[in-house]
Design an enzyme around this catalytic site. Structure first.
Site, mmCIF file in Angstrom:
data_model
loop_
_atom_site.group_PDB
_atom_site.id
_atom_site.type_symbol
_atom_site.label_atom_id
_atom_site.label_comp_id
_atom_site.label_asym_id
_atom_site.label_seq_id
_atom_site.Cartn_x
_atom_site.Cartn_y
_atom_site.Cartn_z
ATOM 1 N N LYS A 161 -12.544 -0.522 1.316
ATOM 2 C CA LYS A 161 -11.769 0.434 0.516
ATOM 3 C C LYS A 161 -11.338 -0.262 -0.772
ATOM 4 C CE LYS A 161 -7.244 2.771 0.612
ATOM 5 N NZ LYS A 161 -6.230 3.419 1.443
HETATM 6 C C1 R5P Z 1 -3.086 0.550 0.678
HETATM 7 O O1 R5P Z 1 -2.853 -0.563 0.451
HETATM 8 C C2 R5P Z 1 -2.598 1.136 1.919
HETATM 9 O O2 R5P Z 1 -3.609 1.246 2.828
HETATM 10 C C3 R5P Z 1 -1.836 2.368 1.644
HETATM 11 O O3 R5P Z 1 -0.762 2.486 2.476
HETATM 12 C C4 R5P Z 1 -2.578 3.644 1.551
HETATM 13 O O4 R5P Z 1 -3.776 3.648 2.228
HETATM 14 C C5 R5P Z 1 -2.743 3.998 0.144
HETATM 15 O O5 R5P Z 1 -3.116 5.318 -0.030
HETATM 16 P P1 R5P Z 1 -2.879 6.024 -1.439
HETATM 17 O O6 R5P Z 1 -2.853 4.941 -2.474
HETATM 18 O O7 R5P Z 1 -4.022 6.939 -1.629
HETATM 19 O O8 R5P Z 1 -1.582 6.744 -1.370
#
Ligand code: R5P
Length: 294
Positions: free
Chosen positions: A203
């Site tokens: 990711k």
């Molecule tokens: C990223 O570091 C973490 O996994 C987060 O808590 C999360 O997945 C981020 O998702 P978003 O940036 O789309 O809110």
């Protein structure tokens, strides 16, 4: 029970037809064990080989994030439109209905809160417990360039070793940290390191320039991180460009659950990811969805 009388005909054996064997045709996964491929085929839709992951793991380091105060009320109704749910074992056991059938990508690292140095993470879940909650993958943060870079890479390689034993794929989450420049050069470095050291998918953030080179240089699927909340049209545009430039899906949190209409937004993201809908069409679809009651 074995046949007592041989009633089969020679033709039924199709002796001249080579046996079919269809590995799951996801980037870089052809040599993986059957269990790994099977789990990846639950996270990535077999018909498109793409995924809309809904990320709601923010609480593991920043507490009750806006939009996640009551996961039972805000997130559970979205599950029918998520290809996978990225969350913690605490949230799974307390709140996610076991009958929801949504594949789980389990957050497996943690430690520091937002009050401390975030790269100082440890592994926070055993692979046995990941199997117990029926996880289809586990996720670990990797802080390339961060203060605890080596420790976070070691977390990932230990998790990969455990995942190999159990047939559970590992998602490396990279490019996290305010101080890092998220350009293609850095993203290529970070994502490639994760893949080379065994991550089964990665990711990472989107960058406007040369994202195609980031995806091309990573030998396993990339899913695009959502990041801070953007206007809906901008978030859909970012997802569109990531997909068009080689991402195998998205793992979005705030841009879905902090939207004015999270259900409309996750469906619009799904149209971009699985139908390659253009951003304007996906945004029109978003606007056409009925607003949430109340
Ligand atoms: C990223 O570091 C973490 O996994 C987060 O808590 C999360 O997945 C981020 O998702 P978003 O940036 O789309 O809110």
């Amino acid at each position: 029970m074995a046949d007592h009388e041989d009633r089969t005909e020679g033709a039924r054996f199709a002796a001249s037809v080579p046996q079919r064997h269809e590995p799951f045709p996801l980037k870089g996964c052809g040599a993986l064990d059957w269990g790994m491929q099977s789990r990846l085929a639950r996270v990535f839709r077999p018909d498109t080989r793409r995924t809309v992951m809904l990320a709601i793991d923010h609480g593991y380091f920043q507490g009750p994030t806006t939009g996640l105060e009551r996961v039972d009320l805000s997130i559970v109704p979205l599950l029918p439109w998520a290809d996978a749910l990225m969350t913690t074992r605490g949230m799974i056991r307390s709140t996610i209905p076991p009958a929801s059938r949504v594949p789980v990508v389990l957050r497996a690292s943690g430690g520091p809160s937002i009050l401390k140095e975030l790269s100082d993470e440890q592994l926070a879940v055993s692979m046995e417990d990941a199997a117990r909650v029926n996880a289809c993958a586990v996720a670990v943060q990797v802080f390339i360039g961060g203060e605890h870079e080596t420790q976070s890479v070691r977390n990932m390689t230990r998790l990969v070793d455990a995942g190999q034993r159990y047939g559970i794929p590992v998602l490396a989450v990279t490019a996290v940290g305010k101080e890092l420049t998220r350009d293609a050069r850095y993203l290529r470095l970070a994502t490639r390191i994760c893949a080379e050291l065994g991550a089964h998918f990665v990711k990472t953030y989107y960058c406007e320039k040369d994202f195609d080179t980031v995806a091309a240089a990573c030998p396993v699927p990339l899913v695009m991180a959502g990041g801070r909340k953007l206007p809906e049209r901008d978030a859909l545009t970012m997802a569109y460009h990531a997909i068009e430039n080689g991402a195998a899906g998205v793992d979005m949190g705030r841009n879905i659950f902090q939207s004015d209409s999270p259900q409309a937004m996750i469906r619009a993201v799904g149209a971009v990811v699985h139908k390659s809908s253009k951003p304007d069409d996906a945004y029109d679809q978003y606007l056409r969805e009925p607003a949430p009651a109340g």
